[in-house]
Scaffold this motif. Structure first.
Motif, PDB file in Angstrom:
ATOM      1  N   LEU A  25       0.832  -1.201   0.000  1.00 61.01           N
ATOM      2  CA  LEU A  25       0.000   0.000   0.000  1.00 61.01           C
ATOM      3  C   LEU A  25       0.865   1.250   0.000  1.00 61.01           C
ATOM      4  N   ALA A  26       1.901   1.258   0.828  1.00 57.91           N
ATOM      5  CA  ALA A  26       2.814   2.406   0.866  1.00 57.91           C
ATOM      6  C   ALA A  26       3.492   2.600  -0.478  1.00 57.91           C
ATOM      7  N   GLY A  27       3.871   1.513  -1.133  1.00 58.61           N
ATOM      8  CA  GLY A  27       4.502   1.603  -2.450  1.00 58.61           C
ATOM      9  C   GLY A  27       3.565   2.193  -3.489  1.00 58.61           C
ATOM     10  N   LEU A  28       2.297   1.767  -3.489  1.00 59.80           N
ATOM     11  CA  LEU A  28       1.310   2.330  -4.421  1.00 59.80           C
ATOM     12  C   LEU A  28       1.120   3.819  -4.186  1.00 59.80           C
ATOM     13  N   LEU A  29       0.972   4.201  -2.922  1.00 62.27           N
ATOM     14  CA  LEU A  29       0.770   5.614  -2.591  1.00 62.27           C
ATOM     15  C   LEU A  29       1.995   6.445  -2.944  1.00 62.27           C
ATOM     16  N   HIS A  30       3.170   5.936  -2.630  1.00 59.95           N
ATOM     17  CA  HIS A  30       4.415   6.651  -2.939  1.00 59.95           C
ATOM     18  C   HIS A  30       4.551   6.872  -4.443  1.00 59.95           C
ATOM     19  N   SER A  31       4.284   5.836  -5.226  1.00 58.01           N
ATOM     20  CA  SER A  31       4.394   5.953  -6.681  1.00 58.01           C
ATOM     21  C   SER A  31       3.406   6.973  -7.233  1.00 58.01           C
ATOM     22  N   CYS A  32       2.182   6.929  -6.745  1.00 63.32           N
ATOM     23  CA  CYS A  32       1.137   7.859  -7.191  1.00 63.32           C
ATOM     24  C   CYS A  32       1.523   9.296  -6.881  1.00 63.32           C
ATOM     25  N   ILE A  33       2.008   9.534  -5.665  1.00 64.37           N
ATOM     26  CA  ILE A  33       2.353  10.889  -5.237  1.00 64.37           C
ATOM     27  C   ILE A  33       3.634  11.368  -5.890  1.00 64.37           C
ATOM     28  N   GLN A  34       4.642  10.504  -5.931  1.00 60.84           N
ATOM     29  CA  GLN A  34       5.932  10.898  -6.493  1.00 60.84           C
ATOM     30  C   GLN A  34       5.829  11.264  -7.969  1.00 60.84           C
ATOM     31  N   HIS A  35       5.062  10.490  -8.726  1.00 56.52           N
ATOM     32  CA  HIS A  35       4.939  10.736 -10.164  1.00 56.52           C
ATOM     33  C   HIS A  35       3.814  11.715 -10.496  1.00 56.52           C
ATOM     34  N   GLN A  36       3.099  12.155  -9.468  1.00 52.61           N
ATOM     35  CA  GLN A  36       1.983  13.092  -9.630  1.00 52.61           C
ATOM     36  C   GLN A  36       1.032  12.638 -10.724  1.00 52.61           C
ATOM     37  N   ALA A  37       0.764  11.328 -10.719  1.00 54.95           N
ATOM     38  CA  ALA A  37      -0.133  10.756 -11.726  1.00 54.95           C
ATOM     39  C   ALA A  37      -0.859   9.564 -11.133  1.00 54.95           C
ATOM     40  N   GLY A  38      -2.039   9.315 -11.625  1.00 52.67           N
ATOM     41  CA  GLY A  38      -2.801   8.159 -11.192  1.00 52.67           C
ATOM     42  C   GLY A  38      -3.603   8.429  -9.942  1.00 52.67           C
ATOM     43  N   THR A  39      -4.358   7.431  -9.566  1.00 49.97           N
ATOM     44  CA  THR A  39      -5.229   7.512  -8.404  1.00 49.97           C
ATOM     45  C   THR A  39      -5.180   6.189  -7.662  1.00 49.97           C
ATOM     46  N   VAL A  40      -5.177   6.250  -6.353  1.00 47.96           N
ATOM     47  CA  VAL A  40      -5.288   5.059  -5.518  1.00 47.96           C
ATOM     48  C   VAL A  40      -6.590   5.194  -4.737  1.00 47.96           C
ATOM     49  N   SER A  41      -7.492   4.233  -4.930  1.00 50.57           N
ATOM     50  CA  SER A  41      -8.769   4.218  -4.213  1.00 50.57           C
ATOM     51  C   SER A  41      -8.740   3.097  -3.192  1.00 50.57           C
ATOM     52  N   ILE A  42      -9.179   3.394  -1.987  1.00 46.94           N
ATOM     53  CA  ILE A  42      -9.195   2.413  -0.908  1.00 46.94           C
ATOM     54  C   ILE A  42     -10.621   2.326  -0.380  1.00 46.94           C
ATOM     55  N   LEU A  43     -11.248   1.161  -0.593  1.00 44.66           N
ATOM     56  CA  LEU A  43     -12.596   0.908  -0.098  1.00 44.66           C
ATOM     57  C   LEU A  43     -12.473   0.238   1.258  1.00 44.66           C
ATOM     58  N   ILE A  44     -12.989   0.884   2.272  1.00 42.77           N
ATOM     59  CA  ILE A  44     -12.853   0.390   3.632  1.00 42.77           C
ATOM     60  C   ILE A  44     -14.083  -0.446   3.939  1.00 42.77           C
ATOM     61  N   GLY A  45     -13.867  -1.764   4.029  1.00 44.95           N
ATOM     62  CA  GLY A  45     -14.941  -2.751   4.097  1.00 44.95           C
ATOM     63  C   GLY A  45     -15.864  -2.608   5.277  1.00 44.95           C
ATOM     64  N   GLY A  46     -17.129  -2.882   5.015  1.00 42.69           N
ATOM     65  CA  GLY A  46     -18.118  -2.867   6.064  1.00 42.69           C
ATOM     66  C   GLY A  46     -18.528  -1.477   6.511  1.00 42.69           C
ATOM     67  N   GLU A  47     -17.878  -0.464   6.011  1.00 42.75           N
ATOM     68  CA  GLU A  47     -18.162   0.904   6.454  1.00 42.75           C
ATOM     69  C   GLU A  47     -18.664   1.797   5.324  1.00 42.75           C
ATOM     70  N   ASP A  48     -18.714   1.284   4.109  1.00 38.07           N
ATOM     71  CA  ASP A  48     -19.152   2.083   2.959  1.00 38.07           C
ATOM     72  C   ASP A  48     -18.363   3.378   2.840  1.00 38.07           C
ATOM     73  N   THR A  49     -17.096   3.318   3.165  1.00 39.69           N
ATOM     74  CA  THR A  49     -16.219   4.486   3.118  1.00 39.69           C
ATOM     75  C   THR A  49     -15.140   4.264   2.081  1.00 39.69           C
ATOM     76  N   MET A  50     -14.831   5.303   1.316  1.00 36.69           N
ATOM     77  CA  MET A  50     -13.758   5.224   0.340  1.00 36.69           C
ATOM     78  C   MET A  50     -12.808   6.405   0.544  1.00 36.69           C
ATOM     79  N   ALA A  51     -11.516   6.090   0.518  1.00 39.30           N
ATOM     80  CA  ALA A  51     -10.480   7.126   0.553  1.00 39.30           C
ATOM     81  C   ALA A  51      -9.814   7.139  -0.811  1.00 39.30           C
ATOM     82  N   VAL A  52      -9.598   8.317  -1.360  1.00 39.71           N
ATOM     83  CA  VAL A  52      -9.018   8.461  -2.686  1.00 39.71           C
ATOM     84  C   VAL A  52      -7.822   9.404  -2.625  1.00 39.71           C
ATOM     85  N   VAL A  53      -6.685   8.898  -3.134  1.00 37.23           N
ATOM     86  CA  VAL A  53      -5.467   9.700  -3.231  1.00 37.23           C
ATOM     87  C   VAL A  53      -5.187   9.895  -4.716  1.00 37.23           C
TER      88      VAL A  53
END
Length: 88
Positions: A25-53
């Motif tokens: 997860l840290a690698g995905l987030l680091h790559s997304c932020i470092q390259h200033q491209a792409g999106t990482v979506s995290i669906l938090i189970g059972g809570e109907d919550t999504m975090a998007v970077v």
């Protein structure tokens, strides 16, 4: 880390991966932020919550958190020297 509290799924290039390791997860987030491209979506189970970077942004959007999730995100953010701002 959020995975200590809830199961989650991470969108990895169109495929949802369940409970990725903190290192992956840290690698995905680091790559997304470092390259200033792409999106990482995290669906938090059972809570109907999504975090998007999104690459190039200096914030994380959290959609549909209940009060318990807001409190948890607030505590986790503060422990890292960040903050949580509720839109309501």
């Amino acid at each position: 880390m959020l995975n200590c509290y809830y199961d989650f799924k991470v969108d990895c290039k169109g495929k949802w991966k369940r409970n990725s390791s903190p290192q992956k997860l840290a690698g995905l987030l680091h790559s997304c932020i470092q390259h200033q491209a792409g999106t990482v979506s995290i669906l938090i189970g059972g809570e109907d919550t999504m975090a998007v970077v999104s690459g190039g942004d200096l914030y994380v959007c959290v959609y549909n958190p209940d009060e318990k999730m807001k409190d948890l995100i607030d505590c986790l953010s503060k422990s890292e020297g960040l903050f949580f701002c509720d839109s309501e």
